[in-house]
Design a protein around this motif. Structure first.
Motif, PDB file in Angstrom:
ATOM      1  N   VAL A 211       0.903  -1.332  -0.143  1.00 19.01           N
ATOM      2  CA  VAL A 211      -0.131   0.004  -0.048  1.00 19.01           C
ATOM      3  C   VAL A 211       0.964   1.164   0.089  1.00 19.01           C
ATOM      4  O   VAL A 211       2.199   1.254   0.603  1.00 19.01           O
ATOM      5  CB  VAL A 211      -0.945   0.143   1.310  1.00 19.01           C
ATOM      6  CG1 VAL A 211      -2.073  -0.938   1.154  1.00 19.01           C
ATOM      7  CG2 VAL A 211      -0.220   0.060   2.653  1.00 19.01           C
ATOM      8  N   SER A 212       0.147   2.225  -0.576  1.00 20.99           N
ATOM      9  CA  SER A 212       1.194   3.654  -0.713  1.00 20.99           C
ATOM     10  C   SER A 212       0.198   4.664  -0.356  1.00 20.99           C
ATOM     11  O   SER A 212      -1.116   4.644  -0.491  1.00 20.99           O
ATOM     12  CB  SER A 212       1.593   3.842  -1.903  1.00 20.99           C
ATOM     13  OG  SER A 212       0.607   3.881  -3.041  1.00 20.99           O
ATOM     14  N   VAL A 213       0.535   5.760   0.280  1.00 19.40           N
ATOM     15  CA  VAL A 213      -0.236   6.586   0.684  1.00 19.40           C
ATOM     16  C   VAL A 213       0.679   8.200   0.256  1.00 19.40           C
ATOM     17  O   VAL A 213       1.584   8.377   0.644  1.00 19.40           O
ATOM     18  CB  VAL A 213      -0.385   6.891   2.305  1.00 19.40           C
ATOM     19  CG1 VAL A 213      -1.156   8.144   2.456  1.00 19.40           C
ATOM     20  CG2 VAL A 213      -1.314   5.660   2.488  1.00 19.40           C
ATOM     21  N   THR A 214      -0.003   9.027  -0.344  1.00 12.01           N
ATOM     22  CA  THR A 214       0.633  10.298  -0.621  1.00 12.01           C
ATOM     23  C   THR A 214      -0.479  11.402  -0.559  1.00 12.01           C
ATOM     24  O   THR A 214      -1.727  11.202  -1.103  1.00 12.01           O
ATOM     25  CB  THR A 214       1.316  10.492  -1.938  1.00 12.01           C
ATOM     26  OG1 THR A 214       1.637  11.755  -1.981  1.00 12.01           O
ATOM     27  CG2 THR A 214       0.454   9.944  -3.177  1.00 12.01           C
ATOM     28  N   GLY A 215      -0.427  12.375   0.315  1.00 11.24           N
ATOM     29  CA  GLY A 215      -1.593  13.381   0.575  1.00 11.24           C
ATOM     30  C   GLY A 215      -1.119  14.673   0.900  1.00 11.24           C
ATOM     31  O   GLY A 215       0.304  14.896   1.156  1.00 11.24           O
ATOM     32  N   ILE A 216      -1.808  15.484   1.251  1.00 13.08           N
ATOM     33  CA  ILE A 216      -1.560  16.635   1.841  1.00 13.08           C
ATOM     34  C   ILE A 216      -2.299  16.994   3.329  1.00 13.08           C
ATOM     35  O   ILE A 216      -3.639  17.230   3.234  1.00 13.08           O
ATOM     36  CB  ILE A 216      -2.123  18.155   1.078  1.00 13.08           C
ATOM     37  CG1 ILE A 216      -1.495  17.971  -0.404  1.00 13.08           C
ATOM     38  CG2 ILE A 216      -1.700  19.302   1.814  1.00 13.08           C
ATOM     39  CD1 ILE A 216      -2.114  18.726  -1.348  1.00 13.08           C
ATOM     40  N   ALA A 217      -1.473  16.701   4.332  1.00 13.23           N
ATOM     41  CA  ALA A 217      -2.021  16.538   5.634  1.00 13.23           C
ATOM     42  C   ALA A 217      -2.376  17.999   6.260  1.00 13.23           C
ATOM     43  O   ALA A 217      -3.400  18.160   7.296  1.00 13.23           O
ATOM     44  CB  ALA A 217      -1.355  15.596   6.682  1.00 13.23           C
ATOM     45  N   GLY A 218      -1.644  18.955   5.931  1.00 16.60           N
ATOM     46  CA  GLY A 218      -2.034  20.456   6.239  1.00 16.60           C
ATOM     47  C   GLY A 218      -1.288  20.836   7.465  1.00 16.60           C
ATOM     48  O   GLY A 218      -0.294  20.112   7.866  1.00 16.60           O
ATOM     49  N   PRO A 219      -1.315  21.669   7.956  1.00 14.62           N
ATOM     50  CA  PRO A 219      -2.293  22.965   7.502  1.00 14.62           C
ATOM     51  C   PRO A 219      -1.734  23.728   6.399  1.00 14.62           C
ATOM     52  O   PRO A 219      -2.619  24.204   5.603  1.00 14.62           O
ATOM     53  CB  PRO A 219      -2.430  23.840   8.710  1.00 14.62           C
ATOM     54  CG  PRO A 219      -1.092  23.677   9.770  1.00 14.62           C
ATOM     55  CD  PRO A 219      -0.673  22.319   9.452  1.00 14.62           C
ATOM     56  N   GLU A 220      -0.577  23.742   6.139  1.00 15.94           N
ATOM     57  CA  GLU A 220       0.077  24.262   4.903  1.00 15.94           C
ATOM     58  C   GLU A 220       0.126  23.283   3.842  1.00 15.94           C
ATOM     59  O   GLU A 220      -0.127  22.111   3.857  1.00 15.94           O
ATOM     60  CB  GLU A 220       1.652  24.872   5.099  1.00 15.94           C
ATOM     61  CG  GLU A 220       1.610  25.661   6.272  1.00 15.94           C
ATOM     62  CD  GLU A 220       0.815  26.919   6.172  1.00 15.94           C
ATOM     63  OE1 GLU A 220       0.754  27.579   5.001  1.00 15.94           O
ATOM     64  OE2 GLU A 220      -0.101  27.478   7.233  1.00 15.94           O
ATOM     65  N   GLY A 221       0.360  23.726   2.465  1.00 14.09           N
ATOM     66  CA  GLY A 221       0.852  23.065   1.327  1.00 14.09           C
ATOM     67  C   GLY A 221      -0.379  22.694   0.523  1.00 14.09           C
ATOM     68  O   GLY A 221      -0.312  22.006  -0.442  1.00 14.09           O
ATOM     69  N   GLY A 222      -1.729  23.183   0.912  1.00 14.91           N
ATOM     70  CA  GLY A 222      -2.883  23.054   0.138  1.00 14.91           C
ATOM     71  C   GLY A 222      -3.131  23.989  -0.937  1.00 14.91           C
ATOM     72  O   GLY A 222      -2.267  25.062  -1.038  1.00 14.91           O
ATOM     73  N   SER A 223      -3.546  23.804  -2.308  1.00 14.08           N
ATOM     74  CA  SER A 223      -3.766  24.846  -3.105  1.00 14.08           C
ATOM     75  C   SER A 223      -5.421  24.573  -3.698  1.00 14.08           C
ATOM     76  O   SER A 223      -6.156  23.585  -3.230  1.00 14.08           O
ATOM     77  CB  SER A 223      -2.822  24.465  -4.510  1.00 14.08           C
ATOM     78  OG  SER A 223      -3.230  23.179  -4.848  1.00 14.08           O
ATOM     79  N   GLU A 224      -5.721  25.262  -4.475  1.00 16.98           N
ATOM     80  CA  GLU A 224      -7.265  25.397  -4.847  1.00 16.98           C
ATOM     81  C   GLU A 224      -7.466  23.983  -5.446  1.00 16.98           C
ATOM     82  O   GLU A 224      -8.404  23.285  -5.274  1.00 16.98           O
ATOM     83  CB  GLU A 224      -7.628  26.257  -6.023  1.00 16.98           C
ATOM     84  CG  GLU A 224      -9.059  26.500  -5.961  1.00 16.98           C
ATOM     85  CD  GLU A 224      -9.092  27.968  -6.818  1.00 16.98           C
ATOM     86  OE1 GLU A 224     -10.243  27.942  -7.579  1.00 16.98           O
ATOM     87  OE2 GLU A 224      -8.609  28.999  -6.578  1.00 16.98           O
ATOM     88  N   LYS A 225      -6.515  23.351  -6.572  1.00 16.16           N
ATOM     89  CA  LYS A 225      -6.654  22.160  -7.121  1.00 16.16           C
ATOM     90  C   LYS A 225      -6.492  20.930  -6.324  1.00 16.16           C
ATOM     91  O   LYS A 225      -6.936  19.965  -6.466  1.00 16.16           O
ATOM     92  CB  LYS A 225      -5.600  22.409  -8.241  1.00 16.16           C
ATOM     93  CG  LYS A 225      -6.182  21.653  -9.775  1.00 16.16           C
ATOM     94  CD  LYS A 225      -5.470  21.951 -10.649  1.00 16.16           C
ATOM     95  CE  LYS A 225      -5.382  20.687 -11.503  1.00 16.16           C
ATOM     96  NZ  LYS A 225      -4.162  20.547 -12.546  1.00 16.16           N
ATOM     97  N   LYS A 226      -5.373  21.335  -5.435  1.00 13.01           N
ATOM     98  CA  LYS A 226      -4.984  20.207  -4.327  1.00 13.01           C
ATOM     99  C   LYS A 226      -5.141  20.686  -3.023  1.00 13.01           C
ATOM    100  O   LYS A 226      -4.352  20.973  -2.292  1.00 13.01           O
ATOM    101  CB  LYS A 226      -3.846  19.679  -4.523  1.00 13.01           C
ATOM    102  CG  LYS A 226      -3.698  18.852  -6.153  1.00 13.01           C
ATOM    103  CD  LYS A 226      -2.111  18.093  -6.429  1.00 13.01           C
ATOM    104  CE  LYS A 226      -2.329  17.432  -7.496  1.00 13.01           C
ATOM    105  NZ  LYS A 226      -1.028  16.746  -7.906  1.00 13.01           N
ATOM    106  N   PRO A 227      -6.411  20.645  -2.549  1.00  7.27           N
ATOM    107  CA  PRO A 227      -6.595  21.347  -1.177  1.00  7.27           C
ATOM    108  C   PRO A 227      -6.051  20.271   0.010  1.00  7.27           C
ATOM    109  O   PRO A 227      -5.931  19.127  -0.132  1.00  7.27           O
ATOM    110  CB  PRO A 227      -8.253  21.101  -0.976  1.00  7.27           C
ATOM    111  CG  PRO A 227      -8.560  20.349  -1.946  1.00  7.27           C
ATOM    112  CD  PRO A 227      -7.655  20.051  -3.021  1.00  7.27           C
TER     113      PRO A 227
END
Lengths: 413, 413
Positions: free
Chosen positions: A348-364
């Motif tokens: 299994v693999s996981v990649t994502g944006i946990a925040g609070p920074e690093g988000g964008s409109e396209k990739k929140p």
């Protein structure tokens, strides 16, 4: 039967300790059909403790106290209650033996004040405490029952289970049985919603839902005169549960999703490997909480940076440049390459944006891709989780365990 | 001032809800020097609730209730108290406006029963609730104060902080200040032991210790007429704390050891990598709980099996065969090789036996080796932790954070 719980201890009144004892006892007593009408907490003060016991005695049939049975001068429960009901405190030889044995077993030196714990009010029954030095005490007075339990939760629950519960069950004409259903991939309010007709009409059985992050535990409790009657009621509800939550039920016990998945992996001897970005090792660490998991889990990678994804996992720089680290393509390469590296049956693999920074409109913030590769076939899922950083990480890990289970159940027939 | 807390709600009496409200309020009130003498919990029953309020009114100067202010028929606190003290319930226009605004802001439809919450006992003061629909209420009667707060913890704490705390502080002639000392690498009983002379003699300041796994928080609270007086008392104790716990204090706040270490790594821009065996990713996952840690943390390896140690970390098969996976030599190779692979300034490795299986006489469960490599120098530590699997893993992770901090503080001058 009307019951009142009295918690004794100044640490509760200054907020140093959270009172988990009353919740435990309230739940256990309710399951027996005993009505708890009051909880009272008092400090280590003889006058106020006596006042609390006196008030409780006037309005309840069963009083259970916790705390104040220890060896020090400010442990007063037994002394106050003995005085109120005019009982002498008499040293109990068996309890003294148990106490000496307790210290001998642990190679601790006993201090003299411990002997205080061997004095029991006359006519009282002793409730053996296998985990500590203060036994529980049961006293009967004018048709009412007063039970004194030690304060430390581990000791309290043990004495309650071993010595109090059998007595209460004996008095109880009704048989009470609970069944548990543990659900994943559904929230508590959605669960309730799907059970609303039953909850609104509930008399017997009763239904209670408990939410943990990513899991909902449903408890269905029925009572009746005998096992047959109770099980007939429960069987009917079981059918309903199975028809309404077929996809969600992962266990018929309080066992967590993580435990269920680890058991399943071990049972089916399916080796597993993990490659984590935004969860940063949480999935691997939840796997390795399970004893014996080393049989099927050998390799976990935390490829938090792009360099680590390239160097350790062989993700193509081109993929990262074109689609970004948080993308279905990266998740796919991560888990397919991981399978080659680790030689595991499932990766299994996981990649994502946990925040609070690093988000964008396209990739929140909260956007997460999960790749699952099993039997050479890869599925990539994507989700958008709400909540702060830690919550997104936890929800992602839960979803991964849900997907591992689903993949094995669906594809390993 | 003598205070009593009354919690209202049947969910507490059947054990569905853990009463965290009383702990929060008890702690806050204690800090103000207000003595909480009783906690009482009653269900949503008007007679028993009235009885509880009546008893509290006879023995306390300040009564704070939580719960029972909501919109449904079984929310009774306000009604029962208004009746007991012969107050009419009158609709408050400002509260009604707030309520309508609350629903408008959230685009929810208001059901008619919500208007129940706009009725307030005459002569009472309204305590605005910014997080919910039920305002708090303050009522004075015969020189005593009764404060009613909503039950949901988020709403309760907010109303308490915004509206109640300022009033109590105003009444309070004394200034109360607490200082916190967060310690690692020492247990709670050893901490108490080293403070026993002060704890035994404590009047002002008072000392309280709180144990979390691997951390001990010491709170020293002093009161006096003004800041100068209070700080003089606290400064004296600060000197004592610094002299007795020089090696252990890692922060002067409630901040956890993990947070302190992540802050330190970011501040000093020290990149870090992890290679974990028995902790299985726990250290990496604790690092990645901290927002922005990706600046310094890129690579974590969970090399749970020998194959993973050889293939991913380049540990020599010979080392594993000669000394075993759980050995100082393996820990050393793991972290030195990791430093080369990850190009991090600091690398840590962990190998041990978390149990419950896998122990031997020579290498018992709980034996853990930790390697720390910084500025090309490697130190290997070994420990023997007690406890079940999860506890050994957690204690190991805490020790790693302690060692990271110690290494940076000692060696990066």
């Amino acid at each position: 039967m009307k019951c009142e719980l009295i918690s004794v201890g100044t640490e509760l009144l200054v907020g140093d300790t959270l009172n988990t004892n009353v919740q435990y006892l309230s739940r256990e007593l309710s399951l027996l059909g005993i009505r708890v009408y009051f909880h009272t907490t008092v400090g280590d003060n003889p006058n106020r403790l006596e006042e609390a016991v006196r008030i409780a005695f006037n309005r309840s049939d069963l009083i259970i106290t916790t705390g104040g049975l220890g060896p020090t001068q400010d442990d007063l429960t037994k002394e106050v209650i003995a005085k109120l009901f005019k009982r002498e405190l008499i040293q109990d030889e068996k309890t003294k033996e148990d106490l000496l044995q307790y210290f001998a077993n642990r190679e601790f030196t006993m201090t003299p004040n411990n002997l205080k714990q061997t004095f029991i009010p006359e006519t009282a029954e002793i409730l053996f405490n296998p985990c500590g030095t203060a036994p529980g005490i049961l006293l009967k007075e004018q048709g009412r029952v007063i039970i004194m339990l030690p304060g430390p939760p581990r000791e309290m629950t043990r004495v309650f289970e071993d010595a109090v519960l059998p007595l209460l069950k004996q008095d109880n004409q009704q048989l009470v049985i609970s069944r548990y259903y543990n659900l994943s991939d559904i929230g508590e309010s959605a669960t309730e919603d799907r059970l609303l007709d039953l909850i609104d009409a509930q008399v017997n059985p009763t239904i209670a839902t408990y939410a943990k992050m990513g899991e909902v535990l449903v408890r269905i409790t029925a009572n009746g005169r005998d096992e047959n009657e109770v099980n007939t009621l429960l069987d009917h509800y079981q059918e309903i549960m199975l028809s309404r939550f077929k996809e969600n039920i992962f266990s018929f016990s309080k066992e967590s999703l993580q435990e269920t998945v680890c058991k399943l992996l071990l049972e089916k001897r399916i080796s597993v490997a993990t490659a984590e970005s935004c969860t940063g090792g949480l999935i691997a660490s939840q796997l390795t909480e399970y004893p014996g998991i080393s049989m099927v889990f050998g390799t976990g990678l935390v490829t938090y940076s792009n360099e680590a994804k390239i160097n350790l996992l062989g993700v193509k720089k081109e993929t990262l440049d074109t689609y970004g680290a948080v993308s279905a393509e990266t998740a796919r390469e991560m888990c397919e390459n991981l399978q080659k590296i680790s030689q595991s049956m499932l990766s299994v693999s996981v990649t994502g944006i946990a925040g609070p920074e690093g988000g964008s409109e396209k990739k929140p913030v909260g956007l997460v891709y999960i790749g699952v590769c099993f039997n050479e076939l890869t599925d990539v899922y994507h989700y958008h989780f709400n909540g702060e950083r830690k919550v997104v990480q936890q929800k992602t890990a839960n979803k991964v365990f849900h997907l591992i289970r689903k993949t094995i159940v669906d594809k390993s027939k």
